[in-house]
Design an enzyme around this catalytic site. Structure first.
Site, PDB file in Angstrom:
ATOM      1  N   ARG A  96       0.817  -1.286  -0.002  1.00  0.00           N
ATOM      2  CA  ARG A  96       0.072  -0.043   0.089  1.00  0.00           C
ATOM      3  C   ARG A  96       0.640   1.214  -0.204  1.00  0.00           C
ATOM      4  O   ARG A  96       0.473   2.270  -0.665  1.00  0.00           O
ATOM      5  CB  ARG A  96      -0.859   0.078   1.066  1.00  0.00           C
ATOM      6  CG  ARG A  96      -1.953   1.027   1.147  1.00  0.00           C
ATOM      7  CD  ARG A  96      -3.148   0.835   2.420  1.00  0.00           C
ATOM      8  NE  ARG A  96      -4.003   1.975   2.308  1.00  0.00           N
ATOM      9  CZ  ARG A  96      -4.074   2.835   3.417  1.00  0.00           C
ATOM     10  NH1 ARG A  96      -3.313   2.944   4.211  1.00  0.00           N
ATOM     11  NH2 ARG A  96      -5.214   3.606   3.289  1.00  0.00           N
ATOM     12  N   ILE A 119      -6.983   7.780  -0.637  1.00  0.00           N
ATOM     13  CA  ILE A 119      -6.834   6.413  -0.708  1.00  0.00           C
ATOM     14  C   ILE A 119      -7.917   5.862   0.426  1.00  0.00           C
ATOM     15  O   ILE A 119      -7.763   6.181   1.442  1.00  0.00           O
ATOM     16  CB  ILE A 119      -5.456   5.771  -0.745  1.00  0.00           C
ATOM     17  CG1 ILE A 119      -5.321   4.547  -0.633  1.00  0.00           C
ATOM     18  CG2 ILE A 119      -4.898   6.423   0.408  1.00  0.00           C
ATOM     19  CD1 ILE A 119      -3.823   4.010  -1.015  1.00  0.00           C
ATOM     20  N   SER A 120      -8.783   4.958   0.169  1.00  0.00           N
ATOM     21  CA  SER A 120      -9.720   4.405   1.000  1.00  0.00           C
ATOM     22  C   SER A 120      -8.893   3.730   2.015  1.00  0.00           C
ATOM     23  O   SER A 120      -7.760   3.277   2.217  1.00  0.00           O
ATOM     24  CB  SER A 120     -10.632   3.608   0.242  1.00  0.00           C
ATOM     25  OG  SER A 120     -11.386   4.159  -0.525  1.00  0.00           O
ATOM     26  N   GLN A 121      -9.648   3.735   3.474  1.00  0.00           N
ATOM     27  CA  GLN A 121      -9.151   3.035   4.444  1.00  0.00           C
ATOM     28  C   GLN A 121      -8.962   1.621   4.158  1.00  0.00           C
ATOM     29  O   GLN A 121      -9.894   0.809   3.589  1.00  0.00           O
ATOM     30  CB  GLN A 121     -10.154   3.328   5.620  1.00  0.00           C
ATOM     31  CG  GLN A 121      -9.715   2.645   6.967  1.00  0.00           C
ATOM     32  CD  GLN A 121     -10.978   3.144   8.102  1.00  0.00           C
ATOM     33  OE1 GLN A 121     -11.763   3.734   7.847  1.00  0.00           O
ATOM     34  NE2 GLN A 121     -10.845   2.287   8.824  1.00  0.00           N
ATOM     35  N   PRO A 122      -8.074   0.709   4.440  1.00  0.00           N
ATOM     36  CA  PRO A 122      -8.069  -0.581   4.256  1.00  0.00           C
ATOM     37  C   PRO A 122      -9.015  -1.450   4.793  1.00  0.00           C
ATOM     38  O   PRO A 122      -9.631  -2.346   4.015  1.00  0.00           O
ATOM     39  CB  PRO A 122      -6.653  -1.069   5.107  1.00  0.00           C
ATOM     40  CG  PRO A 122      -5.814   0.308   5.220  1.00  0.00           C
ATOM     41  CD  PRO A 122      -6.727   1.194   5.290  1.00  0.00           C
TER      42      PRO A 122
END
Ligand code: SAH
Length: 204
Positions: A28, A54-57
């Site tokens: 990431r 960037i979206s949260q995992p």
């Protein structure tokens, strides 16, 4: 650090082993600006270019799990952004078509995919509201921005048995899963609150 992140996601309820493997595998930090790189394995969203994130995992894992992907399925992603979610889908051996409406991100991420040898079937610069009729129908459609309403075009581009995962709402969104049961019937399930950058419609 990726193993620790996967363990954290297990604690938060992610159970699909293939999704967890993808989280353990995809680097990431390479999808993020160097100033945030050191935070890449925290379970948080971070700024990328063009005022996007960037979206949260956890969100990536949750949405991916809902798609119940099988190898070789055709998947449409709306909102390429950093490309991290795209890479997770590719790791699961699906054929990915992805659309981005911000030109800066489209260019940057297209180059990055080349450099990294990530190979989505198509990266499209355009408006995800319309889906991708030329490649429809899809086994899965994943929207990674908050949609004030469900774009009708996306429901129409699902195969029977296909799944649409979409956060619906303006300021806050409810993660919503649609499963196409037949030509005319869709099953709908709501799965908790999330916060995304908005899905924007092109006004032309
Ligand atoms: N999947 C991305 C999430 C990025 S945030 C990642 O993991 O990094 C959501 C993205 O959706 C942003 O890049 C935004 O520009 C894009 N977006 C917003 N509205 C869109 C639309 N109508 N069509 C395509 N992309 C859109």
């Amino acid at each position: 650090m990726r193993n620790q992140l996967a363990d954290l996601l297990i604690d938060k309820g992610i159970a699909d082993e293939r999704v967890l493997q993808a989280i353990r595998a995809v680097p990431r930090h390479l999808f993020m600006d160097s100033s945030f790189e050191g935070h890449a394995y925290q379970d948080k969203a971070f700024p990328i270019a063009a005022e996007q994130t960037i979206s949260q995992p956890y969100t990536v894992a949750f949405q991916t799990e809902l798609l119940q992907l099988k190898p070789n399925q055709k998947i449409l992603e709306i909102g390429t952004g950093s490309g991290y979610q795209t890479a997770i889908l590719l790791h699961l051996k699906t054929k990915v078509f992805t659309i981005e409406r911000q030109q800066e991100l489209f260019k940057k991420t297209s180059l990055f995919f080349k450099k990294m040898h990530y190979r989505p079937k198509k990266i499209v610069f355009g408006d995800g509201y319309k889906g991708l009729p030329s490649e429809a129908p899809f086994d899965g459609i994943l929207v990674t921005a908050g949609a004030p309403e469900v774009p009708k075009a996306l429901l129409g581009q699902l195969k029977v048995g296909g799944r649409l995962v979409i956060p619906v709402g303006s300021r806050e969104q409810i993660m919503t899963l649609f499963i196409r049961k037949s030509e005319k019937e869709f099953e709908k399930e709501e799965l908790g609150n999330f916060r995304f950058v908005p899905l924007l419609e092109n006004k032309n």
